[in-house]
Design a protein around this motif. Sequence first.
Motif, PDB file in Angstrom:
ATOM      1  N   ASP A  16      17.152  14.986  27.169  1.00  0.00           N
ATOM      2  CA  ASP A  16      16.893  14.562  25.792  1.00  0.00           C
ATOM      3  C   ASP A  16      17.662  15.408  24.799  1.00  0.00           C
ATOM      4  O   ASP A  16      18.245  14.910  23.840  1.00  0.00           O
ATOM      5  N   ARG A  59      21.307  14.468  24.616  1.00  0.00           N
ATOM      6  CA  ARG A  59      21.529  13.239  23.851  1.00  0.00           C
ATOM      7  C   ARG A  59      21.504  13.533  22.358  1.00  0.00           C
ATOM      8  O   ARG A  59      22.372  13.073  21.603  1.00  0.00           O
ATOM      9  N   LEU A 104      27.629  11.024  26.756  1.00  0.00           N
ATOM     10  CA  LEU A 104      26.588  10.065  26.369  1.00  0.00           C
ATOM     11  C   LEU A 104      26.404   8.983  27.426  1.00  0.00           C
ATOM     12  O   LEU A 104      25.280   8.549  27.690  1.00  0.00           O
ATOM     13  N   VAL A 118      24.445  10.538  30.300  1.00  0.00           N
ATOM     14  CA  VAL A 118      23.036  10.678  29.928  1.00  0.00           C
ATOM     15  C   VAL A 118      22.348   9.312  29.911  1.00  0.00           C
ATOM     16  O   VAL A 118      21.182   9.186  30.304  1.00  0.00           O
ATOM     17  N   SER A 119      23.062   8.276  29.480  1.00  0.00           N
ATOM     18  CA  SER A 119      22.478   6.934  29.465  1.00  0.00           C
ATOM     19  C   SER A 119      22.195   6.445  30.878  1.00  0.00           C
ATOM     20  O   SER A 119      21.173   5.799  31.127  1.00  0.00           O
ATOM     21  N   GLY A 152      19.127   8.124  31.926  1.00  0.00           N
ATOM     22  CA  GLY A 152      17.963   7.505  31.295  1.00  0.00           C
ATOM     23  C   GLY A 152      17.528   6.246  32.009  1.00  0.00           C
ATOM     24  O   GLY A 152      16.327   5.962  32.116  1.00  0.00           O
ATOM     25  N   SER A 173      14.447  13.241  19.407  1.00  0.00           N
ATOM     26  CA  SER A 173      14.787  12.310  20.467  1.00  0.00           C
ATOM     27  C   SER A 173      14.546  10.869  20.031  1.00  0.00           C
ATOM     28  O   SER A 173      15.327   9.967  20.354  1.00  0.00           O
ATOM     29  N   TYR A 214      18.601   7.602  18.194  1.00  0.00           N
ATOM     30  CA  TYR A 214      19.119   6.245  18.338  1.00  0.00           C
ATOM     31  C   TYR A 214      19.280   5.547  16.984  1.00  0.00           C
ATOM     32  O   TYR A 214      20.376   5.049  16.664  1.00  0.00           O
ATOM     33  N   TYR A 217      22.131   7.125  15.099  1.00  0.00           N
ATOM     34  CA  TYR A 217      23.420   6.669  15.634  1.00  0.00           C
ATOM     35  C   TYR A 217      23.807   5.319  15.031  1.00  0.00           C
ATOM     36  O   TYR A 217      24.961   5.092  14.663  1.00  0.00           O
ATOM     37  N   TYR A 239      12.484  10.022  27.276  1.00  0.00           N
ATOM     38  CA  TYR A 239      13.917   9.781  27.295  1.00  0.00           C
ATOM     39  C   TYR A 239      14.246   8.454  27.929  1.00  0.00           C
ATOM     40  O   TYR A 239      15.289   7.880  27.697  1.00  0.00           O
ATOM     41  N   ASN A 269      15.350   5.693  25.535  1.00  0.00           N
ATOM     42  CA  ASN A 269      16.561   5.817  24.751  1.00  0.00           C
ATOM     43  C   ASN A 269      17.739   5.199  25.488  1.00  0.00           C
ATOM     44  O   ASN A 269      17.714   5.025  26.691  1.00  0.00           O
TER      45      ASN A 269
END
Length: 376
Positions: free
Chosen positions: A10, A13, A63, A66-67, A70, A283, A287, A290, A372, A375
């Motif tokens: 988290d 991100r 990113l 990390v996605s 997630g 966290s 989003y 962004y 997380y 996200n």
Amino acid sequence: MTSERRHDIDWLRVIAIGLLLIYHIAIIFQPWAMFIGFIKSDEPVVALWTPMTMLNVWRIPLLFFVSGMGLYFAMRKRNWKQLLLERTKRILLPFTFGIIAITPLHLFIFQKYYHMPLGYYPHQGHLWFLGNIFVYVLLLLPLYYYLKKHENGKIKRVLSVVMSHPSGPMLISLFFVLEVLLVKPQLFALYAQTWHGFFNGFLAFFFGFLVVYSGKPFWQTVLKWRWLNTSLAIIMYGIRLGLFEFEAPGYLMAIESNCWIFGVFGFGYKYLNKPSKTLSYLSQAAYPVYIIHMFVLYTVALFILPLDLPIMLKFIAIVTFTGLACYLIYEFIIRRIGFLRPLFGLKWEFNKLEYNSTSKKEVLNIKKPLDYEKNF
């Protein structure tokens, strides 16, 4: 699948979104900003680009890594139909809404700043990232659920053994090297709406899932070798600056990119894997911020750039007021208006206890778990 919470993921991100905001602001002060659709300062600050070129080889791949991680956590409590519905609401809905209602806004500001005829042009803009992720989910879902079904199978055992070896994570870099050799991108960091960006993101998303799926050996390896990975990244960055003026051969930049990322994972695992109320808030905010940050950035630049201020003060002012405006819009509009929340990737519900309770002790004692898996 493991239920262990990973607060460092988290944090990474959140940090990556923060760096993205600063990176985009730095573009405003580059002489070529207008050529890629950014408002341009009349007085450039070329020196800002030196640290930005260090970031731009790994910020977007990080990113995507990390996605992918997630998605692994999101699969723990959902079958494939539930996951696809959840990803549609969390990614496709904000992506579609953003194309229609958000990205045209910063284009309006661009047109106004340069005294151009105003026009409405829906486009992906910076939200291309979300479109890519949704496609990756569709493509990889069958494989991911096969792996989930065989959680204790041979594939995981092999992955765990490979990732426990110091060279294990570096084997991942070979796929990124192969990608640049085949695709031959003009610029390594040109990710947005390019085939290089699509395939680079696909690999990062795929391996992000796999390294979490493989278990603790990967994290113990990047933890142990964090200094080596970071040192290699710094050395390769220095070579890139000294010999190639920012743009080294693609295969070198692919290796440098992954060295940065594995170094960041190692330091994050050591220092950031702990719960925090600040993290819980940031966290959730990352989003929506962004999604709106480009419109906010352009609006702030519209007012700051014409002022008679030292150029570095303008940069600091744009960073400060962009961050502040994003916070205010998120906290007092997006987060609190029910029908807006899903359009920015949040759930309908808003826990007013956190903000309306008259008991400070009651607020401080809220045990809100990090999520997380919700996200992008």
